[in-house]
Design a protein around this motif. Sequence first.
Motif, PDB file in Angstrom:
ATOM      1  N   LYS A  22       0.901  -1.456  -0.136  1.00 43.15           N
ATOM      2  CA  LYS A  22       0.123  -0.149   0.269  1.00 43.15           C
ATOM      3  C   LYS A  22       0.859   1.500   0.073  1.00 43.15           C
ATOM      4  CE  LYS A  22      -3.867  -2.272   2.467  1.00 43.15           C
ATOM      5  NZ  LYS A  22      -4.721  -1.885   2.717  1.00 43.15           N
ATOM      6  N   LEU A  23       2.295   0.787   0.006  1.00 43.52           N
ATOM      7  CA  LEU A  23       2.968   1.971   0.605  1.00 43.52           C
ATOM      8  C   LEU A  23       3.564   2.182  -1.195  1.00 43.52           C
ATOM      9  CD1 LEU A  23       4.640   4.152   2.029  1.00 43.52           C
ATOM     10  CD2 LEU A  23       6.174   2.737   2.840  1.00 43.52           C
ATOM     11  N   GLY A  24       3.848   1.432  -1.762  1.00 47.81           N
ATOM     12  CA  GLY A  24       4.438   1.412  -3.169  1.00 47.81           C
ATOM     13  C   GLY A  24       3.062   1.711  -3.838  1.00 47.81           C
ATOM     14  N   ARG A  25       1.993   1.643  -3.960  1.00 45.11           N
ATOM     15  CA  ARG A  25       0.601   2.090  -4.202  1.00 45.11           C
ATOM     16  C   ARG A  25       0.808   3.576  -4.376  1.00 45.11           C
ATOM     17  NH1 ARG A  25      -5.381   0.651  -2.619  1.00 45.11           N
ATOM     18  NH2 ARG A  25      -5.331   1.629  -1.248  1.00 45.11           N
ATOM     19  N   CYS A  26       0.754   4.007  -2.890  1.00 42.21           N
ATOM     20  CA  CYS A  26       0.608   5.909  -2.545  1.00 42.21           C
ATOM     21  C   CYS A  26       2.073   6.046  -2.816  1.00 42.21           C
ATOM     22  CB  CYS A  26       0.131   6.192  -1.406  1.00 42.21           C
ATOM     23  SG  CYS A  26      -0.833   5.453  -0.733  1.00 42.21           S
ATOM     24  N   ASP A 128       2.668  18.101   2.499  1.00 41.55           N
ATOM     25  CA  ASP A 128       3.151  17.295   3.718  1.00 41.55           C
ATOM     26  C   ASP A 128       2.411  15.868   4.062  1.00 41.55           C
ATOM     27  OD1 ASP A 128       3.739  20.262   4.501  1.00 41.55           O
ATOM     28  OD2 ASP A 128       1.434  20.126   5.313  1.00 41.55           O
ATOM     29  N   LEU A 129       1.563  15.175   3.067  1.00 38.62           N
ATOM     30  CA  LEU A 129       1.704  14.378   2.858  1.00 38.62           C
ATOM     31  C   LEU A 129       2.232  13.765   2.169  1.00 38.62           C
ATOM     32  CD1 LEU A 129       0.196  11.656   3.164  1.00 38.62           C
ATOM     33  CD2 LEU A 129      -1.766  11.712   1.863  1.00 38.62           C
ATOM     34  N   ARG A 130       2.828  13.887   1.094  1.00 39.11           N
ATOM     35  CA  ARG A 130       3.902  13.664   0.167  1.00 39.11           C
ATOM     36  C   ARG A 130       5.164  13.414   0.893  1.00 39.11           C
ATOM     37  NH1 ARG A 130       9.269  14.504  -1.776  1.00 39.11           N
ATOM     38  NH2 ARG A 130       9.586  13.769  -3.630  1.00 39.11           N
ATOM     39  N   ASN A 131       5.490  13.926   2.055  1.00 36.70           N
ATOM     40  CA  ASN A 131       6.998  14.345   2.581  1.00 36.70           C
ATOM     41  C   ASN A 131       7.026  12.853   3.318  1.00 36.70           C
ATOM     42  OD1 ASN A 131       7.962  15.813   1.132  1.00 36.70           O
ATOM     43  ND2 ASN A 131       7.250  17.710   2.333  1.00 36.70           N
ATOM     44  N   LYS A 132       5.793  13.315   4.149  1.00 33.30           N
ATOM     45  CA  LYS A 132       5.430  11.999   5.412  1.00 33.30           C
ATOM     46  C   LYS A 132       5.880  10.590   4.890  1.00 33.30           C
ATOM     47  CE  LYS A 132       2.035  14.508   8.005  1.00 33.30           C
ATOM     48  NZ  LYS A 132       0.514  14.950   8.409  1.00 33.30           N
ATOM     49  N   LEU A 133       5.268  10.309   3.746  1.00 33.50           N
ATOM     50  CA  LEU A 133       5.235   9.220   3.124  1.00 33.50           C
ATOM     51  C   LEU A 133       6.772   9.139   2.262  1.00 33.50           C
ATOM     52  CD1 LEU A 133       1.540   9.202   0.980  1.00 33.50           C
ATOM     53  CD2 LEU A 133       2.751   7.813   2.880  1.00 33.50           C
ATOM     54  N   VAL A 134       7.401   9.942   2.466  1.00 37.24           N
ATOM     55  CA  VAL A 134       8.598   9.177   1.666  1.00 37.24           C
ATOM     56  C   VAL A 134       9.971   9.409   2.803  1.00 37.24           C
ATOM     57  CG1 VAL A 134      10.327  10.562  -0.155  1.00 37.24           C
ATOM     58  CG2 VAL A 134       8.065  10.659  -0.642  1.00 37.24           C
ATOM     59  N   HIS A 135       9.962  10.731   3.635  1.00 38.72           N
ATOM     60  CA  HIS A 135      10.784  10.762   4.461  1.00 38.72           C
ATOM     61  C   HIS A 135      10.584  10.215   5.589  1.00 38.72           C
ATOM     62  CE1 HIS A 135      12.342  13.229   1.419  1.00 38.72           C
ATOM     63  NE2 HIS A 135      11.795  13.943   1.252  1.00 38.72           N
ATOM     64  N   HIS A 136       9.197  10.033   6.586  1.00 40.47           N
ATOM     65  CA  HIS A 136       8.950   9.882   7.233  1.00 40.47           C
ATOM     66  C   HIS A 136       8.093   8.657   8.175  1.00 40.47           C
ATOM     67  CE1 HIS A 136      11.154  13.818   8.576  1.00 40.47           C
ATOM     68  NE2 HIS A 136      10.131  14.260   7.849  1.00 40.47           N
ATOM     69  N   PHE A 137       7.975   8.195   7.278  1.00 38.20           N
ATOM     70  CA  PHE A 137       6.563   6.930   7.200  1.00 38.20           C
ATOM     71  C   PHE A 137       7.320   6.538   8.034  1.00 38.20           C
ATOM     72  CE2 PHE A 137       4.505   3.232   6.512  1.00 38.20           C
ATOM     73  CZ  PHE A 137       3.469   3.084   6.441  1.00 38.20           C
ATOM     74  N   GLU A 139       9.496   6.419  10.510  1.00 37.49           N
ATOM     75  CA  GLU A 139       9.969   7.071  11.346  1.00 37.49           C
ATOM     76  C   GLU A 139       8.409   7.290  12.564  1.00 37.49           C
ATOM     77  OE1 GLU A 139      11.713  10.734  11.067  1.00 37.49           O
ATOM     78  OE2 GLU A 139      12.833  10.097  10.229  1.00 37.49           O
ATOM     79  N   ARG A 140       7.108   7.215  11.877  1.00 39.00           N
ATOM     80  CA  ARG A 140       5.996   7.449  12.248  1.00 39.00           C
ATOM     81  C   ARG A 140       5.703   5.850  12.874  1.00 39.00           C
ATOM     82  NH1 ARG A 140       0.690  11.077   9.733  1.00 39.00           N
ATOM     83  NH2 ARG A 140      -0.309  10.651  11.679  1.00 39.00           N
ATOM     84  N   PHE A 141       5.762   5.229  12.306  1.00 38.29           N
ATOM     85  CA  PHE A 141       4.894   3.544  12.292  1.00 38.29           C
ATOM     86  C   PHE A 141       5.804   2.504  12.421  1.00 38.29           C
ATOM     87  CE2 PHE A 141       2.056   6.136   9.538  1.00 38.29           C
ATOM     88  CZ  PHE A 141       0.735   6.008  10.194  1.00 38.29           C
ATOM     89  N   ASP A 142       6.004   1.982  13.658  1.00 40.69           N
ATOM     90  CA  ASP A 142       6.166   0.448  13.700  1.00 40.69           C
ATOM     91  C   ASP A 142       6.348  -0.653  13.264  1.00 40.69           C
ATOM     92  OD1 ASP A 142       8.501  -1.164  14.965  1.00 40.69           O
ATOM     93  OD2 ASP A 142       7.085  -0.895  17.257  1.00 40.69           O
ATOM     94  N   LEU A 143       6.665  -1.070  12.203  1.00 40.14           N
ATOM     95  CA  LEU A 143       6.044  -1.943  10.985  1.00 40.14           C
ATOM     96  C   LEU A 143       6.289  -3.267  11.499  1.00 40.14           C
ATOM     97  CD1 LEU A 143       6.748   0.095   7.772  1.00 40.14           C
ATOM     98  CD2 LEU A 143       4.995   0.221   9.513  1.00 40.14           C
ATOM     99  N   TRP A 144       7.427  -3.649  12.581  1.00 43.51           N
ATOM    100  CA  TRP A 144       7.581  -4.146  13.575  1.00 43.51           C
ATOM    101  C   TRP A 144       6.591  -5.182  13.873  1.00 43.51           C
ATOM    102  CZ3 TRP A 144      10.990  -7.016  10.266  1.00 43.51           C
ATOM    103  CH2 TRP A 144      12.055  -6.759  10.172  1.00 43.51           C
TER     104      TRP A 144
END
Length: 287
Positions: A22-26, A128-137, A139-144
């Motif tokens: 889904k991240l790739g789709r965005c 802002d959304l683009r920057n969150k997805l590209v640079h800070h994703f 950092e914001r979510f613990d994918l583990w």
Amino acid sequence: MDEATNMPSDDVPDLQPIVQRKLGRCLLRLQQYERQLKALVAHGELSGPADQLSTISEQKIAGAQKKTMGTLIGMLTESFLTPPHTNEEASQSEPDIGDQIGLRHRYRLEMTAEQYEALKADLKELVDLRNKLVHHFIERFDLWTESGCQAADGFLEESYETINRHCLNLQSWAKAMDEARAKMALLVQSQAFEDMFDGIRADGSIDWPDSGICSCLREAETKLAEGGWTRLEAAVRWIGNTYPEQTPKRYGCSSWRQALRESRQFEIRKFQAENEPTAAWYRSKVS
């Protein structure tokens, strides 16, 4: 997380591949948006000498490729998207291009002041959304962790809806611009457009001082004048070879003499040399 190596463990939640997809789709949709945005900004406005417009257009396209999304959005809101028309645009100075023929065209999507401000804010949120997805994703979510992946999944669903909405808006604006460009191309190729540059107005009246036929007569003067006067017969012959499309008939005249009289831009005299028929001569009036 393995504290010794500071690297993720092998215990990957089942949701992580879904989040990655889904991240790739965005990100793919964002890239589609940016490509369309660059094209819209590059073609939204063009001005300069008529014979250099192709080069100028290529430079604008190349320049847009180097701009960030935030910069492109700023250019879009300053040119293509506009609040209600004011007198400010009319007061803007044009670059001096001397005696060259200059052209300028600009495509605009006009809206109310409230709509304009709301759209600017909406587009800023997209950046802002683009920057969150590209640079800070990450950092914001613990994918583990499963909970982190669930939160990321919900965020990506909402993000895609937002990005897709902006893409659809941009596509509709681009479609409207393409339709306008097609109409402009037809106009430029029309006889009416060519006539306009030769001083022939839409109602058939003639702007004689700036007309093509008078320009040709003046140019013939610079090449053929004898003692300050130019033989009309020689000028007509030269114009016929150099600018065959410039004829009196095109300007509503039955003869070159009539064109000279109607224009009121020249003095005319008749002169008969020895053993020669009477000939018409002309010279430009001194203003």
